[in-house]
Each structure stands twice: as C-alpha cells, then as structure tokens.
Motif scaffolding. Structure first.
Motif, PDB file in Angstrom:
ATOM      1  N   LEU A 341       0.833  -1.205   0.000  1.00 42.80           N
ATOM      2  CA  LEU A 341       0.000   0.000   0.000  1.00 42.80           C
ATOM      3  C   LEU A 341       0.865   1.251   0.000  1.00 42.80           C
ATOM      4  O   LEU A 341       0.605   2.204  -0.757  1.00 42.80           O
ATOM      5  N   THR A 342       1.896   1.278   0.820  1.00 41.77           N
ATOM      6  CA  THR A 342       2.801   2.429   0.857  1.00 41.77           C
ATOM      7  C   THR A 342       3.487   2.633  -0.487  1.00 41.77           C
ATOM      8  O   THR A 342       3.630   3.769  -0.970  1.00 41.77           O
ATOM      9  N   ALA A 343       3.917   1.534  -1.119  1.00 39.96           N
ATOM     10  CA  ALA A 343       4.574   1.636  -2.426  1.00 39.96           C
ATOM     11  C   ALA A 343       3.613   2.185  -3.475  1.00 39.96           C
ATOM     12  O   ALA A 343       4.003   3.001  -4.323  1.00 39.96           O
ATOM     13  N   LEU A 344       2.348   1.768  -3.428  1.00 38.71           N
ATOM     14  CA  LEU A 344       1.351   2.292  -4.365  1.00 38.71           C
ATOM     15  C   LEU A 344       1.107   3.779  -4.128  1.00 38.71           C
ATOM     16  O   LEU A 344       1.004   4.569  -5.082  1.00 38.71           O
ATOM     17  N   GLN A 345       1.019   4.165  -2.865  1.00 40.03           N
ATOM     18  CA  GLN A 345       0.796   5.572  -2.530  1.00 40.03           C
ATOM     19  C   GLN A 345       1.937   6.455  -3.025  1.00 40.03           C
ATOM     20  O   GLN A 345       1.706   7.501  -3.653  1.00 40.03           O
ATOM     21  N   THR A 346       3.169   6.054  -2.765  1.00 48.27           N
ATOM     22  CA  THR A 346       4.318   6.877  -3.161  1.00 48.27           C
ATOM     23  C   THR A 346       4.468   6.921  -4.677  1.00 48.27           C
ATOM     24  O   THR A 346       4.886   7.939  -5.232  1.00 48.27           O
ATOM     25  N   ALA A 347       4.115   5.813  -5.355  1.00 50.91           N
ATOM     26  CA  ALA A 347       4.163   5.827  -6.821  1.00 50.91           C
ATOM     27  C   ALA A 347       3.191   6.862  -7.373  1.00 50.91           C
ATOM     28  O   ALA A 347       3.530   7.655  -8.268  1.00 50.91           O
ATOM     29  N   ALA A 348       1.967   6.876  -6.854  1.00 49.21           N
ATOM     30  CA  ALA A 348       0.980   7.849  -7.309  1.00 49.21           C
ATOM     31  C   ALA A 348       1.417   9.269  -6.995  1.00 49.21           C
ATOM     32  O   ALA A 348       1.233  10.190  -7.816  1.00 49.21           O
ATOM     33  N   LEU A 349       2.014   9.487  -5.830  1.00 47.58           N
ATOM     34  CA  LEU A 349       2.493  10.826  -5.464  1.00 47.58           C
ATOM     35  C   LEU A 349       3.626  11.288  -6.377  1.00 47.58           C
ATOM     36  O   LEU A 349       3.803  12.493  -6.580  1.00 47.58           O
ATOM     37  N   ARG A 350       4.385  10.342  -6.936  1.00 43.82           N
ATOM     38  CA  ARG A 350       5.449  10.693  -7.892  1.00 43.82           C
ATOM     39  C   ARG A 350       4.894  11.051  -9.255  1.00 43.82           C
ATOM     40  O   ARG A 350       5.631  11.473 -10.144  1.00 43.82           O
ATOM     41  N   GLY A 351       3.603  10.849  -9.449  1.00 45.19           N
ATOM     42  CA  GLY A 351       2.995  11.147 -10.736  1.00 45.19           C
ATOM     43  C   GLY A 351       2.786   9.935 -11.613  1.00 45.19           C
ATOM     44  O   GLY A 351       2.394  10.070 -12.783  1.00 45.19           O
TER      45      GLY A 351
END
Length: 476
Positions: A341-351
């Motif tokens: 979940l954290t990896a998905l969140q940070t990926a989305a925040l990176r654009g």
C-alpha cells in the motif's frame, strides 16, 4: 466413578492447563507470526479464548508451509541437480535484465529471463479452453495438470474425458488439484481418471499428518504442460463459470497465457516441486526447450509460503517503487498489506498513473467488503480504483511502465502474498506489453471509476461491516 465434588477441581485444572498451552502458542506467535498486527491479534485471542484460538492457530497461524519445505529438503540434492542442469541448458537463451526491478525479480525467484519464447495472450474462457484442449489432443508423451478448482460440470467432464482419451492412447497424465479449492470434486470423477491410468494427487492430503492442519496454505496455481513443449498458466480454473455459464456472475472476464519455448522448463520445475510434495516422487520429463521464431523474452515466477521471503509481496512492492510512468493492475481481490500500500501511494504521489481494476460483483464477500476500507488510503493519493461492470473480473494482470507485463495466478491480497502457491509469467517483450495494454484499455472502458463517496455515503452498518471484514484479511 469420579466424585462429583472433584469436578470443579478437574475443570479448574483443565482450564489452567489450556491457558498454559495457550501461553506456549503465544511464545511461538511472538517468534514466528509474519506481522505485528497478526501477532497482537493472536496473543489477544490465545489469552481470551484459548479453546477456540489454539486449533485456529494450527490452521491459520503458521508462517511457512513447513511440511513442503521439509519435503523439498528431503529431495534437495535431486532438485538442486535438476535445477543446475536446467540453468545450464537455459544459459544459451539467457537474457540479463538491465534495470533494478528485473535484476531484483530474477534474484528473488532464482529463475532466469529467457529469449526464444512465444507468448499467446488468451482472453476469456472460450479462447483459453479451445487452446488447452487442442494442446491436450496433440500431446504424444505426457501431460501435466495442476488446478486450484476442478468441477464436475460440463467443461469439467469434457476436461476429464479429454485426459482419459489421451491416457488410453498411452500418454502419461499427471493430475494435481488443491484439496480445499476442489473439495466438491466427486470421488467418482477421480476414480474414472485413475481407472484410465491417470495419476491423481491432491495438494494437501499427503505424507505428513500435521499438514492436514495447515489448510490455510493453498496451491492456487493453474498449470497445463504438454510434452515439455508448451505450457498454460493464468487465471482460469476448470468449471462452467469460467465460460460465463453461471447465472450469478454472468460474463466471466479472465486472462490466460500459452507459452512455448525454453521458459516451459521453468514451469515444469515448479510443477515438479509440487508433485514431489503431493506424490513423493520425481517425474521423467523432457527438459530440452526449443527456441521459437517469435523470440520473446519471459521469466517464470513461482511464489509461495515455502519461499524464504514473501516473494510475490516483494515483487509487487518493487514494481510500484520502480515504476515511473504507469502501474496498471487487474485483480479480483484488493487487500494490500502495509508495504505494498505504501509503495502504491508513493508511486501515485510521484505522478505515476496507478490504476487498480477490481470487480463490481463479489464472489467472496469478506474480501469484497475489505476493499472498501482501502478507498480512504488510495484515492486521496491519486490512485485510481476502477470497478469492472461487464460481468465478474477474475484476471491477474499487471503492467509496469512500458517495461514489464505480468500474467499469472497471483492476486493483490494477503493470500497471494504469503499463503498461496502461485505462478506468474513476467515479460519484457514490447509486442506482448502492447497486447496487454490494449486489453486493459478495453477493460477500463467497461469500468467505473470509484469515488470516495462510494464509501462515505454508505450507511454506518455497512462501513462497520467493511472494517470487521478487514480484520480477517490475513486469513481470507
């Protein structure tokens, strides 16, 4: 005859003994349970209700499928030699990944990327079963079969008849099925196969009595191999619903894969380990994969609870961590753990364009309800959740940028991360990635984007039920 006056003392002593046994299980949980949340849940349960928690712990509390590991080690020399020989033969076809994700995936699974393969994307049931029956019909020496679910319905009986016909022609048939997933399979079905000379074994009931207490571990793989020349893996089991014949689900959206070339050897190796566990023996198979003119590159990822690490969980987290443009995932179940979940969140925040395609309909209510609890942990970060509306979505597919395409049996949930034996194909071939992209784009057109109001505007009892269902996520 026991004096009635002693009964309270016997009852008290039994209760004390039960709690002492519960304390021993607490110590085991502290040392071996996978997550802190799971550890706390087991400790509370073992203290409060040991008479219920102790048997449940034996079924659902184990970290690794220990019996499978012991069986693997007992044949370790033979398996290691076979694996070394296979790697040596595949060296001619080997392709070294040139990016961190590819290198991590190869190190994690211990199997190489190979060129010289031909990949055929099979969309939905009719196309898949037509290809599988064609392959069975053309087999000359042996057929390997492993399914999570096999049913005695129209397509299941057609499958049985096809195997019996080949067995009567002298083709060796090896048939594996999961004991839990195929619990409704009649004995008559298996007896007819065995009477025709098909070797049948369930994955679960085997040499070790204690393995019967490890029902939470399942063989979720779907494999068919013909003569070592071609193999099938993907989302479809053997049953009429996979052809859209179930009135409850209607159309069934799924994806399977036909593989020809050197990568078939890696699939056979994974099958052989499963067969060794279930049947206590090796098989005489062909290990000379021939390069195909399509020359597509692919690696096979067999993952499961006998691995040293939570391999599929690490692959999903690393896919999100290394993605730069897009991460598209289709899975019938969306119950990610904290790391993914954290990896998905940070990926989305990176654009990164992160899209998770899940079904509108439910086949497992608790898992379906659990997914609602992740709306507030995904949508505000820019992750797009899409609900597939044209029937039931069951495919297990992932795209990482324009670099990697996945098709296999693994879902985006705790069962696939830690409890199920899974198998997935990972390809870097541009044409194959384009096929998956086009397929998913069509699926998105038949989907509806989830809004936060889909949760917040639900009644309180529904949201409470979703939270309660999420508590059960580690064992769903």
């Amino acid at each position: 005859m026991i004096n009635p006056e002693w009964l309270p003392y016997f009852a008290g002593g039994g209760l004390i003994l039960l709690h002492l046994i519960g304390i021993l299980h607490i110590l085991h949980a502290l040392m071996h349970v996978r997550t802190s949340q799971g550890t706390i849940a087991w400790i509370v349960s073992l203290i409060a209700a040991p008479w219920i928690a102790i048997p449940l712990y034996w079924i659902a509390g184990r970290k690794r499928f220990s019996g499978y590991v012991r069986a693997r080690r007992s044949q370790d020399a033979d398996l290691r030699k076979l694996s070394e020989d296979m790697h040596r033969r595949l060296r001619h076809y080997g392709v070294k990944p040139n990016d961190p994700f590819g290198r991590a995936a190869e190190l994690l699974i211990g199997l190489p990327f190979t060129r010289g393969n031909e990949l055929e994307l099979l969309i939905d049931g009719q196309e898949t079963f037509d290809a599988i029956f064609e392959s069975i019909s053309s087999a000359q020496d042996y057929i390997l079969v492993n399914f999570f679910i096999v049913k005695s319905d129209r397509v299941g009986n057609r499958f049985k008849d096809a195997l019996i016909k080949k067995a009567q022609e002298g083709v060796r048939i090896y048939f594996l099925f999961d004991e839990v997933g195929s619990h409704k399979l009649p004995r008559k079905y298996l007896r007819e196969l065995k009477d025709a000379g098909v070797e049948c074994h369930s994955f679960g009931a085997n040499r070790f009595w204690w393995s019967r207490l490890q029902l939470n571990f399942r063989n979720h793989r779907k494999i068919v191999v013909a003569d070592g020349r071609e193999a099938f893996i993907g989302g479809l089991n053997v049953g009429d619903e996979y052809l859209g014949r179930d009135k409850r689900f209607g159309a069934w959206r799924d994806t399977h894969l036909r593989i020809q070339g050197p990568a078939v050897q890696a699939i056979q190796l994974a099958y052989l380990e499963d067969w060794n566990w279930a049947a206590d023996g090796f098989l005489d198979l062909h290990w000379n994969g021939h390069a195909q003119t399509a020359d597509q590159t692919v690696a096979i990822l067999p993952t499961g609870p006998a691995d040293l690490a939570d391999s599929w969980q690490l692959v999903c987290a690393e896919a999100a961590n290394t993605s730069t443009k897009r991460l598209w995932i289709a899975s019938p179940y969306f119950v990610p753990d904290g790391g993914v979940l954290t990896a998905l969140q940070t990926a989305a925040l990176r654009g990164v364009d992160v899209r998770i395609l899940i079904p509108e309909k439910a086949d497992h209510l608790l898992v379906w309800l659990s997914a609602f609890t992740f709306f507030e942990e995904t949508l505000p970060y820019g992750i797009k959740l899409m609900r597939y509306k044209r029937g039931f979505l069951h495919q297990k597919v992932m795209l990482v940028d324009d670099r990697y395409g996945f098709v296999g049996t693994a879902n985006l949930d705790n069962r696939s991360f830690r409890l199920n034996f899974e198998i997935t194909a990972l390809s870097t071939d541009a044409a194959f990635i384009d096929e998956i992209t086009h397929m998913l784009e069509i699926d998105f057109e038949h989907s509806k984007e989830v809004k936060i109001e889909d949760l917040t505007e639900r009644p309180f009892w529904f949201r409470l039920g979703c939270r309660a269902a999420r508590i059960m996520a580690p064992v769903q």
